[in-house]
Design a protein around this motif. Structure first.
Motif, PDB file in Angstrom:
ATOM      1  N   THR A  13      36.900  45.853  35.113  1.00  0.00           N
ATOM      2  CA  THR A  13      38.593  45.068  35.963  1.00  0.00           C
ATOM      3  C   THR A  13      39.568  43.459  35.500  1.00  0.00           C
ATOM      4  N   GLY A  14      37.652  42.069  35.466  1.00  0.00           N
ATOM      5  CA  GLY A  14      38.757  41.694  34.190  1.00  0.00           C
ATOM      6  C   GLY A  14      39.061  41.684  33.826  1.00  0.00           C
ATOM      7  N   GLN A  16      33.827  37.227  32.902  1.00  0.00           N
ATOM      8  CA  GLN A  16      33.212  37.025  32.518  1.00  0.00           C
ATOM      9  C   GLN A  16      31.769  36.725  33.306  1.00  0.00           C
ATOM     10  N   LEU A  17      31.974  35.092  33.376  1.00  0.00           N
ATOM     11  CA  LEU A  17      30.773  34.607  33.590  1.00  0.00           C
ATOM     12  C   LEU A  17      30.323  35.119  35.430  1.00  0.00           C
ATOM     13  N   SER A  18      31.875  35.571  35.845  1.00  0.00           N
ATOM     14  CA  SER A  18      31.531  35.738  37.333  1.00  0.00           C
ATOM     15  C   SER A  18      31.002  36.996  37.086  1.00  0.00           C
ATOM     16  N   VAL A  19      30.564  37.790  36.588  1.00  0.00           N
ATOM     17  CA  VAL A  19      29.967  38.692  36.262  1.00  0.00           C
ATOM     18  C   VAL A  19      29.045  39.346  36.119  1.00  0.00           C
ATOM     19  N   GLU A  20      28.483  38.081  35.034  1.00  0.00           N
ATOM     20  CA  GLU A  20      27.060  37.836  34.557  1.00  0.00           C
ATOM     21  C   GLU A  20      26.903  37.486  35.767  1.00  0.00           C
ATOM     22  N   LEU A  21      27.353  36.152  36.253  1.00  0.00           N
ATOM     23  CA  LEU A  21      26.129  36.330  37.720  1.00  0.00           C
ATOM     24  C   LEU A  21      26.470  37.116  38.977  1.00  0.00           C
ATOM     25  N   GLY A  22      27.331  38.135  38.568  1.00  0.00           N
ATOM     26  CA  GLY A  22      27.352  38.857  39.808  1.00  0.00           C
ATOM     27  C   GLY A  22      28.379  39.973  40.331  1.00  0.00           C
ATOM     28  N   ALA A  23      29.525  38.694  39.966  1.00  0.00           N
ATOM     29  CA  ALA A  23      31.078  39.220  40.942  1.00  0.00           C
ATOM     30  C   ALA A  23      30.746  40.931  40.599  1.00  0.00           C
ATOM     31  N   LYS A  24      31.579  41.481  41.771  1.00  0.00           N
ATOM     32  CA  LYS A  24      32.002  43.138  41.300  1.00  0.00           C
ATOM     33  C   LYS A  24      33.604  42.728  41.170  1.00  0.00           C
ATOM     34  N   LEU A  25      34.115  42.127  42.136  1.00  0.00           N
ATOM     35  CA  LEU A  25      35.994  42.269  40.889  1.00  0.00           C
ATOM     36  C   LEU A  25      36.624  43.354  41.554  1.00  0.00           C
ATOM     37  N   ARG A  26      36.541  44.825  41.849  1.00  0.00           N
ATOM     38  CA  ARG A  26      37.222  45.325  42.412  1.00  0.00           C
ATOM     39  C   ARG A  26      37.267  45.304  43.486  1.00  0.00           C
ATOM     40  N   ASN A  27      38.029  45.320  44.399  1.00  0.00           N
ATOM     41  CA  ASN A  27      38.463  45.420  45.637  1.00  0.00           C
ATOM     42  C   ASN A  27      37.369  44.372  46.541  1.00  0.00           C
ATOM     43  N   ASP A  28      37.501  43.857  45.713  1.00  0.00           N
ATOM     44  CA  ASP A  28      36.972  42.008  45.805  1.00  0.00           C
ATOM     45  C   ASP A  28      38.611  41.205  46.409  1.00  0.00           C
TER      46      ASP A  28
END
Length: 686
Positions: free
Chosen positions: A14-15, A235-247
């Motif tokens: 997603t990112g 990328q940083l947000s994903v490393e911290l646990g972000a889901k991104l899709r449908n958020d």
């Protein structure tokens, strides 16, 4: 593939889709904006391909949860790789950009197709459409000012209405390219102290793309660096646990933080400067490296492996990346050092000999780097609350700490709510249990970023490059945590049966109606802000086209700009041994910035375009020379230029004293393209 990588694959894709969509829209808008002028496809295509490579390739290269195999570290590695390929292209003529660009396009396209296949078509297409609208806003911000624009050369040739910062960075990039010395080249090439890392990097990328540095600043920089900034943040947000899709909650907050939900005039009054964040080359390049460094550190911290991997991380990666951050933007280096030092103290990592050795090497690295990149003229001395008093507008200062640091407060408040922390006792307990390490890091960056501008006077509002960092870091944290907040909120909500016994409109709560009423003006403002910058950029483009159509070429700065561009195309071997002399009698050159009182910056134009340092290139004796932009490295002109100052013998005497053996002279023949005359100083010896 490791389970952890598999679990986050969708968020990482997603990112990539987000950042690659931004890059693609920017490329299309740049090309469309130049229709009717010289508009070759390859520079735009190569710039887009390089951008997509930096965004998508690390995703496909990541096959390990080790820090050195993380997407974030591999993104840094790809930046270094493409930089090296630019150096190879310059020195050997062998250019890998077709392969890099094709690989970037293919990997981004495959990622998009995989991503589309995992979600519902309607939601996926709506997301891509929203990203495209956001990209149009980005284009307006980055091309809607005097710094960068698709019609850069046309605007420069017509009325020279370009901001001088652009030539400051370009002159340093060109001097490093031609002579291998960081300098602005106004009278020889004295060494300057500044964070010139981005200028040097962009010079290598311009070689890779086959374009000049100034074209890169208007084409390559927006297409490559801005999408890379968003890719790194995500990328940083994903490393911290972000889901991104449908958020949807996270993306709404993302829009609110980037575009702004209060009027732009109010944002500017409170020093929330979106334009500064996007058009500052050093800041926008430093930020993704800062985010990628933090993301790499998170990947390392999660694994907590010892041995050779930890040794390389602490002894090599940490000191080198801190130094690199310093050469990109000094604020990034200092904030990253503070964050790393805090973690070492907080978790008592200093008890480990390897960490202690790393800290000593890192401090030495930072100290040496600071010596080379710190510009004393930027420091105006102690001035309490300077940034708040002078850069926030009159009458708005009292709101500055609240709004300027708004997203930090949002994150801190939400985390306290999430952990049910309602008093000092529960706060202390949570801190002892390390439940709020993220909050501690964010507050540290916010406070340390806020203090410099409130203690000393930093020239030109540059304190914002310390204080603004917390906004983007908070946004990355918010994206990571928003799904958790939504889940917790749903769990704590009363059940439908407890809330109401009515159905339909009659069951609507008055608090919900009030919330809609209060939110409406902010939503409207967000959409107004989305439109403002693109409209400004479109108007500027149309105005320039109209003015060019009505103005004869000979009545513009076209002749002198053409002459300087011709010099930049000379073989490097010729430029390397030469200095450029433009006599004060060449009024076309020396009047380029005088219309709006910027005579002090005119000397930056020639080295910024011609890629040759000047000889006796300071402005006329009547011009008040600034103490900024490393101007104090040169002697201000005390008297008018005399005929004997322009003799071949005198010019060669000055050139030889500076270590050069040739002088290129641009004559001043009216409105024609200035004639170029070369003086061989071996033939003019006293």
């Amino acid at each position: 593939m490791h389970t952890q990588l598999t679990d986050t694959r969708d968020a990482r894709e997603t990112g990539v889709v987000f950042a690659s969509s931004v890059a693609t829209v920017l490329a299309a808008l740049y090309w469309i904006s130049r229709i009717g002028f010289a508009n070759p496809v390859f520079p735009v295509a190569y710039s887009l391909g390089l951008s997509l490579f930096l965004i998508a390739a690390p995703l496909w290269m990541a096959r390990s949860t080790a820090w050195w195999g993380s997407q974030s570290f591999l993104t840094i590695a790809c930046v270094v790789l493409t930089m090296l390929l630019g150096m190879v292209a310059e020195s050997t003529g062998l250019n890998a950009i077709p392969i890099i660009a094709l690989g970037g396009v293919l990997l981004a396209a495959i990622t998009l197709l995989r991503w589309l296949g995992k979600g519902t078509p309607a939601r996926s297409l709506l997301f891509v459409f929203g990203v495209c609208v956001f990209a149009v806003w980005c284009a307006g911000v980055i091309w809607g000012s005097r710094y960068k624009m698709p019609l850069f050369w046309e605007t420069m040739s017509y009325k020279a209405n370009i901001h001088h910062d652009t030539f400051y960075y370009a002159s340093m990039a060109n001097m490093m390219d031609t002579y291998g010395v960081p300098s602005t080249g106004l009278d020889g090439i004295p060494l300057v102290r500044y964070h010139y890392g981005s200028a040097w990097l962009f010079d290598q990328w311009s070689h890779l793309l086959g374009i000049d540095v100034l074209t890169f600043y208007s084409l390559g920089y927006p297409l490559i660096v801005l999408p890379l900034f968003f890719a790194a943040l995500l990328q940083l947000s994903v490393e911290l646990g972000a889901k991104l899709r449908n958020d949807w909650m996270g993306w709404i907050l993302f829009l609110a933080a980037t575009v702004g939900f209060i009027p732009t005039v109010a944002l500017n009054a409170l020093a929330v400067w979106n334009s500064n964040a996007f058009i500052s080359e050093s800041y926008l390049m430093g930020m993704p490296v800062f985010f990628l460094t933090l993301a790499t550190a998170v990947a390392f911290y999660r694994e907590k492996k010892a041995g050779r991997s930890a040794l390389i991380f602490f002894i090599l990666f940490v000191p080198l990346i801190l130094s690199a951050l310093g050469f990109l933007k000094i604020s990034m280096m200092l904030l990253a050092l503070a964050a790393g030092g805090y973690i070492a103290l907080r978790d008592r990592l200093y008890r480990q000999p390897m960490v202690l050795l790393s800290a000593l090497i890192a401090l030495a690295s930072v100290g040496i780097t600071y010596h080379y990149v710190s510009l004393p003229a930027q420091n105006g001395g102690i001035s309490p609350l300077h940034f708040m008093r002078y850069d926030a507008r009159e009458g708005w200062q009292q709101f500055f700490p609240l709004i300027h640091l708004l997203w930090t407060w949002v994150y801190v408040g939400a985390r306290l709510w999430e952990e049910r922390i309602a008093d000092i006792s529960s706060l202390r307990s949570s801190l002892r249990q390390h439940k709020l390490t993220d909050v501690e890091i964010l507050l540290l960056v916010a406070i340390l970023g806020f203090l410099p501008g409130e203690i000393v006077s930093i020239h030109g509002g540059s304190a914002v490059y310390f204080s603004d960092v917390q906004r983007w870091l908070a946004l990355s944290f918010i994206l990571a945590r928003s799904p958790v907040w939504l889940r917790v909120w749903r769990e704590r909500r009363p059940s439908r049966d407890e809330r109401t016994t009515e159905s339909g409109v009659r069951g609507w709560k008055l608090s919900t109606l009030l919330m809609i009423f209060v939110a409406a003006p902010f939503v409207v403002t967000l959409f107004v802000n989305l439109a403002q910058w693109p409209v400004r950029a479109i108007r500027a483009n149309i105005t320039t086209r109209h003015e060019l159509a009505q103005t004869p070429r000979e009545a513009t700065y076209y002749p002198i700009v053409t002459a300087l561009r011709d010099i930049s195309r000379l073989p490097e071997s010729e430029r390397k041994q030469s200095l450029l002399f433009i006599p004060q009698s060449n009024r076309q050159y020396w009047s380029m910035f005088t219309a709006d009182g910027r005579c002090t910056y005119t000397p930056l134009i020639a080295p910024g375009i011609a890629s040759v340092a000047m000889l006796d290139g300071m402005p006329s004796a009547g011009c008040e020379v600034t103490d900024q932009y490393n101007m104090t490295m040169y002697q201000a002109r005390k008297r008018p230029q005399l005929p004997e100052d322009m003799s071949s013998e005198r010019l060669c005497e000055k050139a030889r004293a500076k270590g050069f053996k040739e002088v290129i002279v641009l004559e001043a023949p009216g409105q024609e393209i200035p004639r170029r005359r070369r003086i061989d100083c071996y033939l003019h010896t006293s």
